[in-house]
Scaffold this active site. Structure first.
Site, PDB file in Angstrom:
ATOM      1  N   HIS A   1       3.698   3.614  12.767  1.00  0.00           N
ATOM      2  CA  HIS A   1       2.538   4.781  12.457  1.00  0.00           C
ATOM      3  C   HIS A   1       2.963   6.014  13.495  1.00  0.00           C
ATOM      4  O   HIS A   1       2.266   6.286  14.851  1.00  0.00           O
ATOM      5  CB  HIS A   1       1.471   4.238  13.370  1.00  0.00           C
ATOM      6  CG  HIS A   1       0.464   3.484  12.653  1.00  0.00           C
ATOM      7  ND1 HIS A   1      -0.784   2.658  12.160  1.00  0.00           N
ATOM      8  CD2 HIS A   1       0.631   2.463  11.211  1.00  0.00           C
ATOM      9  CE1 HIS A   1      -0.839   2.618  11.393  1.00  0.00           C
ATOM     10  NE2 HIS A   1      -0.170   1.866  11.059  1.00  0.00           N
TER      11      HIS A   1
ATOM     12  N   GLU B   1      -5.099   1.850   2.436  1.00  0.00           N
ATOM     13  CA  GLU B   1      -4.950   0.610   3.517  1.00  0.00           C
ATOM     14  C   GLU B   1      -5.510   1.273   5.131  1.00  0.00           C
ATOM     15  O   GLU B   1      -6.026   0.259   5.811  1.00  0.00           O
ATOM     16  CB  GLU B   1      -3.454  -0.094   3.460  1.00  0.00           C
ATOM     17  CG  GLU B   1      -3.456  -2.195   3.939  1.00  0.00           C
ATOM     18  CD  GLU B   1      -3.275  -1.280   6.025  1.00  0.00           C
ATOM     19  OE1 GLU B   1      -2.895  -2.733   6.499  1.00  0.00           O
ATOM     20  OE2 GLU B   1      -2.670  -0.536   6.052  1.00  0.00           O
ATOM     21  N   GLU B   2      -4.608   2.590   5.173  1.00  0.00           N
ATOM     22  CA  GLU B   2      -4.735   2.797   7.023  1.00  0.00           C
ATOM     23  C   GLU B   2      -6.324   2.741   7.423  1.00  0.00           C
ATOM     24  O   GLU B   2      -6.343   3.093   8.302  1.00  0.00           O
ATOM     25  CB  GLU B   2      -3.485   3.634   6.770  1.00  0.00           C
ATOM     26  CG  GLU B   2      -2.509   3.255   6.761  1.00  0.00           C
ATOM     27  CD  GLU B   2      -1.656   2.576   7.184  1.00  0.00           C
ATOM     28  OE1 GLU B   2      -1.971   1.609   8.408  1.00  0.00           O
ATOM     29  OE2 GLU B   2      -0.115   2.203   7.251  1.00  0.00           O
TER      30      GLU B   2
ATOM     31  N   HIS C   1       0.821  -1.535  -0.306  1.00  0.00           N
ATOM     32  CA  HIS C   1      -0.404   0.153  -0.033  1.00  0.00           C
ATOM     33  C   HIS C   1       0.781   1.395   0.185  1.00  0.00           C
ATOM     34  O   HIS C   1       1.925   1.522   0.956  1.00  0.00           O
ATOM     35  CB  HIS C   1      -0.536  -0.283   1.247  1.00  0.00           C
ATOM     36  CG  HIS C   1      -0.559   0.124   2.443  1.00  0.00           C
ATOM     37  ND1 HIS C   1      -0.145   0.764   3.646  1.00  0.00           N
ATOM     38  CD2 HIS C   1      -0.270  -0.870   3.461  1.00  0.00           C
ATOM     39  CE1 HIS C   1       0.069   1.465   4.470  1.00  0.00           C
ATOM     40  NE2 HIS C   1       0.292  -0.626   4.054  1.00  0.00           N
TER      41      HIS C   1
ATOM     42  N   ASP D   1       5.629   1.633   6.894  1.00  0.00           N
ATOM     43  CA  ASP D   1       4.726   0.708   6.588  1.00  0.00           C
ATOM     44  C   ASP D   1       3.862   2.188   5.309  1.00  0.00           C
ATOM     45  O   ASP D   1       3.399   2.533   5.988  1.00  0.00           O
ATOM     46  CB  ASP D   1       3.695   1.252   8.015  1.00  0.00           C
ATOM     47  CG  ASP D   1       2.108   0.498   8.071  1.00  0.00           C
ATOM     48  OD1 ASP D   1       1.846  -0.336   6.155  1.00  0.00           O
ATOM     49  OD2 ASP D   1       1.632   0.352   8.975  1.00  0.00           O
TER      50      ASP D   1
HETATM   51 ZN   LIG Z   1       0.296  -1.550   6.562  1.00  0.00          ZN
END
Ligand SMILES: [Zn+2]
Length: 352
Positions: free
Chosen positions: A319, A209-210, A63, A177
């Site tokens: 995150h 995605e998040e 992603h 990420d």
């Molecule tokens: Zn991810």
């Protein structure tokens, strides 16, 4: 591995729904691989020129979006109230730099401000911050000035952090990420250029995605893959778990999960992947996760069901503004992806 490109991909801003810069950069970088297209969700599909019609389609997913924020309103004094996009812990937000995207697509610097300790009461000092009391200061003193800079309600905001290398082994930076997953797919598609395979890998750089695996849901419906491999920047547990309990440690290789909150990994595909890792001497670690999810959660339930695995590069402090990851783990994910594409064929896939 192209380290300057890795840095570029991680440094680009791309909050969920606003992945444009990342998607356009990846499309340009991959134009030698073959034809590509972008759908209305901003999913990017990259096909290989060597693709044989009729070969099983392997969806290589990563992603492009990252967690960030959105301008909610601009106060009369020019301070910006914002709402989080994706999973944030509020205490990780204050006292960091952000970049606010303006209406013309450029980014301006902001600081997430909060009341200075000098003005806090004793009880305020020990209280956890609440998002409603935080604001972004872009160095102006009125709503009009903010407006003149092109800041409007609905504009996306990204964490500001630039990737740094430590001895070409460790990287510090934002959005690992899942930009590390994006890098893995780019490197794999390049490494396999000109090679004949028994499968047809398609690079899918999916959006949103998040906020709930949204882009991948559409991408899986569009592509209708036979199997999927999701490349993820997956949260490491080695900073808080004891040595005998950790399952996602930095430097121990990519992590293959048996389960998470949205998928029980196809046990036959998982076993095959672990066998291939062993055959090619690629160190991997395995995990049983009780939380978390990846795009595989959406992809494996699409169409008539799609056997899917997740290859996760361990990322500490996902995150937040600053993550830590190991380039050796990323290399391992790339090596495993390449090896799987060499070993997969229709007979193997039928056995899943
Ligand atoms: Zn991810």
């Amino acid at each position: 591995m192209d380290l300057q490109r890795l840095k570029r991909i991680c440094d680009l801003g791309g909050v969920s729904g606003f992945e444009d810069d990342v998607v356009l950069y990846l499309q340009e970088e991959l134009k030698k691989i073959g034809p590509s297209s972008i759908d209305s969700m901003l999913n990017l599909y990259v096909h290989r020129t060597e693709a044989n019609a009729g070969d099983p389609v392997v969806m290589l997913d990563a992603h492009t979006d990252e967690v960030g924020f959105m301008v909610r309103l601009i106060r009369p004094n020019g301070l910006i109230e914002f709402t989080p996009v994706g999973g944030w812990v509020t205490s990780n937000i204050p006292a960091h730099q952000v970049l606010v995207r303006t209406v013309d697509g450029t980014y301006i610097t902001g600081i997430v401000g909060s009341k200075p300790p000098h003005y806090m009461s004793e009880s305020e000092r020990t209280q956890a911050p609440v998002i409603e009391n935080l604001y972004i200061d872009i160095g102006v003193s009125s709503r009009r000035e903010a407006d003149e800079l092109g800041v409007r309600t609905g504009n996306p905001i990204v964490p500001r952090a630039e990737l740094e290398f430590k001895d070409d082994e460790i990287i510090f930076g934002k959005a690992f990420d899942d930009r590390l997953g994006c890098v893995a797919i780019v490197e794999i598609l390049e490494a396999l250029r000109g090679e004949t395979l028994s499968v047809n890998p398609v690079g899918v750089f999916s959006s949103q995605e998040e906020v709930g695996l949204r882009g991948a849901q559409v991408a899986a419906h569009t592509l209708k893959p036979d199997v999927a491999i999701c490349f993820e920047g997956t949260p490491a547990d080695d900073t808080f778990e004891s040595a005998d309990r950790r399952q996602t440690a930095l430097g121990m290789g990519p992590m293959l999960r048996y389960i998470d909150s949205k998928m029980i990994t196809n046990p036959r595909f998982q076993r095959f992947a672990l066998e291939v890792a062993k055959k090619y001497d690629i160190p991997v670690q395995t995990a049983v996760r009780t939380g978390g999810a990846t795009n595989a959660g959406a992809i494996h339930l699409s169409g008539g069901g799609v056997p899917s695995i997740v290859i996760g590069v361990p990322v500490r402090y996902a995150h937040t503004h600053y993550s830590v990851a190991s380039l050796a783990d990323l290399q391992g994910a790339i090596a495993l992806g390449r090896a799987l594409l060499k070993e997969l064929d229709s007979e193997v896939i039928a056995s899943f």
